[in-house]
Design an enzyme around this catalytic site. Structure first.
Site, PDB file in Angstrom:
ATOM      1  N   ASP A 144      38.437  46.206  37.754  1.00  0.00           N
ATOM      2  CA  ASP A 144      37.035  45.315  37.402  1.00  0.00           C
ATOM      3  C   ASP A 144      37.156  43.993  36.911  1.00  0.00           C
ATOM      4  O   ASP A 144      38.492  43.680  36.794  1.00  0.00           O
ATOM      5  CB  ASP A 144      35.969  45.856  36.394  1.00  0.00           C
ATOM      6  CG  ASP A 144      34.781  45.349  36.184  1.00  0.00           C
ATOM      7  OD1 ASP A 144      34.236  44.968  36.919  1.00  0.00           O
ATOM      8  OD2 ASP A 144      34.689  45.025  35.012  1.00  0.00           O
ATOM      9  N   CYS A 154      33.890  47.160  40.132  1.00  0.00           N
ATOM     10  CA  CYS A 154      33.356  46.021  40.027  1.00  0.00           C
ATOM     11  C   CYS A 154      32.280  45.955  41.211  1.00  0.00           C
ATOM     12  O   CYS A 154      32.816  45.821  42.321  1.00  0.00           O
ATOM     13  CB  CYS A 154      34.011  44.707  40.196  1.00  0.00           C
ATOM     14  SG  CYS A 154      33.496  43.190  39.844  1.00  0.00           S
ATOM     15  N   GLU A 197      28.219  41.595  26.432  1.00  0.00           N
ATOM     16  CA  GLU A 197      29.662  41.405  25.682  1.00  0.00           C
ATOM     17  C   GLU A 197      29.552  41.087  24.331  1.00  0.00           C
ATOM     18  O   GLU A 197      30.412  41.140  23.687  1.00  0.00           O
ATOM     19  CB  GLU A 197      30.237  40.580  26.850  1.00  0.00           C
ATOM     20  CG  GLU A 197      30.715  41.357  27.922  1.00  0.00           C
ATOM     21  CD  GLU A 197      31.919  40.811  28.703  1.00  0.00           C
ATOM     22  OE1 GLU A 197      32.683  39.704  28.296  1.00  0.00           O
ATOM     23  OE2 GLU A 197      31.900  41.140  29.934  1.00  0.00           O
ATOM     24  N   CYS A 252      25.252  46.399  38.535  1.00  0.00           N
ATOM     25  CA  CYS A 252      26.340  45.713  37.905  1.00  0.00           C
ATOM     26  C   CYS A 252      27.080  46.551  36.734  1.00  0.00           C
ATOM     27  O   CYS A 252      26.261  47.199  36.282  1.00  0.00           O
ATOM     28  CB  CYS A 252      25.815  44.387  37.344  1.00  0.00           C
ATOM     29  SG  CYS A 252      26.889  43.361  36.332  1.00  0.00           S
ATOM     30  N   HIS A 299      27.873  46.310  33.645  1.00  0.00           N
ATOM     31  CA  HIS A 299      27.304  46.201  32.340  1.00  0.00           C
ATOM     32  C   HIS A 299      25.887  46.666  32.229  1.00  0.00           C
ATOM     33  O   HIS A 299      25.732  47.335  31.205  1.00  0.00           O
ATOM     34  CB  HIS A 299      27.219  44.541  31.879  1.00  0.00           C
ATOM     35  CG  HIS A 299      28.526  43.856  31.790  1.00  0.00           C
ATOM     36  ND1 HIS A 299      29.557  43.979  32.769  1.00  0.00           N
ATOM     37  CD2 HIS A 299      29.111  43.251  30.822  1.00  0.00           C
ATOM     38  CE1 HIS A 299      30.476  43.305  32.704  1.00  0.00           C
ATOM     39  NE2 HIS A 299      30.522  42.842  31.326  1.00  0.00           N
TER      40      HIS A 299
HETATM   41  N1  DGL Z   1      31.861  43.340  36.997  1.00  0.00           N
HETATM   42  C1  DGL Z   1      31.129  42.639  37.152  1.00  0.00           C
HETATM   43  C2  DGL Z   1      29.914  43.321  38.638  1.00  0.00           C
HETATM   44  O1  DGL Z   1      29.874  44.522  38.516  1.00  0.00           O
HETATM   45  C3  DGL Z   1      29.967  41.966  36.405  1.00  0.00           C
HETATM   46  C4  DGL Z   1      30.662  40.790  35.537  1.00  0.00           C
HETATM   47  C5  DGL Z   1      31.353  39.635  36.577  1.00  0.00           C
HETATM   48  O2  DGL Z   1      30.410  38.901  36.734  1.00  0.00           O
HETATM   49  O3  DGL Z   1      32.380  39.498  36.618  1.00  0.00           O
HETATM   50  O4  DGL Z   1      29.570  42.591  39.394  1.00  0.00           O
END
Ligand code: DGL
Length: 274
Positions: A13, A76, A155, A187, A189
């Site tokens: 990720d 990710c 975060e 996403c 998060h």
């Molecule tokens: N891991 C990213 C996603 O799932 C979110 C964080 C980022 O913008 O890097 O798209």
């Protein structure tokens, strides 16, 4: 050579968010070992170009292959949306992303055909969620919404803070007005904001977590390819390994709130060397 069935799975990720996917894999296939890479030096991916995300992802996959992984999970959403299609043909081991599993379940479970997708700007602009949803449900209407403030709020640990509720209300109100019955948390998060999203969207909207579906598909993929660990567990403490490209301490702190396991051994990697 050791049997490939006992090799680990590479999961990567842009940073800490993919741990929500790793956590789901640990829950659903606890016998599998994970090598996790978080690109904490170059996060966020969500506002970067396709070329950059492909370059970063290729380097990370090279690194993971040095750890002799038997399969790769692009945890990710942004990398899944922008890089997976290009990188898949370059690999001779299975690789899956999080977008297709999440999109498929949304397409197949919506009742009124109205689906919302919340994600980073790059994921929304790629239109991949829309494309895959329509492949599985041609009449579906898809409403995308980028929510760039969600990642920093998560975060910061402000999972239920009034500020987060206010921000989420502004982002989600236009989606509420469309009458969606399904919302994809597209996403890494966002599943951590589930209580706030639930509060705003109400009980009737189905919240889809692609991490859950990805772990389920990964299990099937390993079985189909004869790669599933048939139960041999390595000694405790060697189960999972964590690597980052920067700020290992910060990663550890956040990671410990998501996965109470082994993140204390997080190591730093110069990812540009790969
Ligand atoms: N891991 C990213 C996603 O799932 C979110 C964080 C980022 O913008 O890097 O798209």
């Amino acid at each position: 050579m050791e049997d490939i069935k006992y090799a680990p799975i590479g999961v990567f990720d842009s940073g800490v968010g993919g741990l929500t996917v790793a956590r789901e894999i640990m829950r659903q296939i606890p016998e599998e070992r994970i090598v996790y890479f978080g690109d904490t030096a170059r996060v966020p991916y969500g506002s970067k170009s396709k070329e950059t995300i492909i370059r970063f992802s290729r380097q990370i996959i090279h690194f993971l292959r040095t750890k002799e992984v038997k399969a790769v999970v692009v945890a990710c959403n942004t990398a899944s949306a922008l890089a997976l299609e290009t990188l898949q043909p370059e690999l001779d081991i299975p690789i899956i992303g999080v977008v297709t599993p999440g999109a498929k379940v949304a397409a197949n479970t919506t009742k009124n055909g109205k689906i919302g997708v919340i994600a980073t700007e790059s994921t929304i602009e790629s239109h991949l969620y829309t494309k895959v949803i329509r492949q599985h449900n041609p009449r579906a209407q898809v409403f995308g919404k980028a929510c760039p403030l969600f990642c920093p709020l998560v975060e910061e640990g402000w999972l239920k803070d009034p500020v987060t509720v206010e921000v989420a209300t502004r982002y989600l109100n236009p989606l509420l007005e469309t009458g969606i019955d399904t919302l994809v948390m597209g996403c890494t998060h966002y599943p951590l904001l589930r209580p706030v999203l639930r509060q705003i969207m109400g009980e009737k909207v189905n919240l889809v977590n692609p991490a859950y579906e990805t772990a389920r598909e990964l299990k099937e993929l390993l079985e189909q390819n004869g790669l599933a660990n048939d139960g041999q567990r390595p000694p405790e403490g060697t189960m999972h390994r964590f690597y980052v490209s920067d700020a290992a301490n910060k990663f550890r702190q956040f990671a410990n709130t998501i996965i109470p396991y082994g993140v204390d051994t997080t190591q730093l990697v110069h990812i540009e060397d790969y």
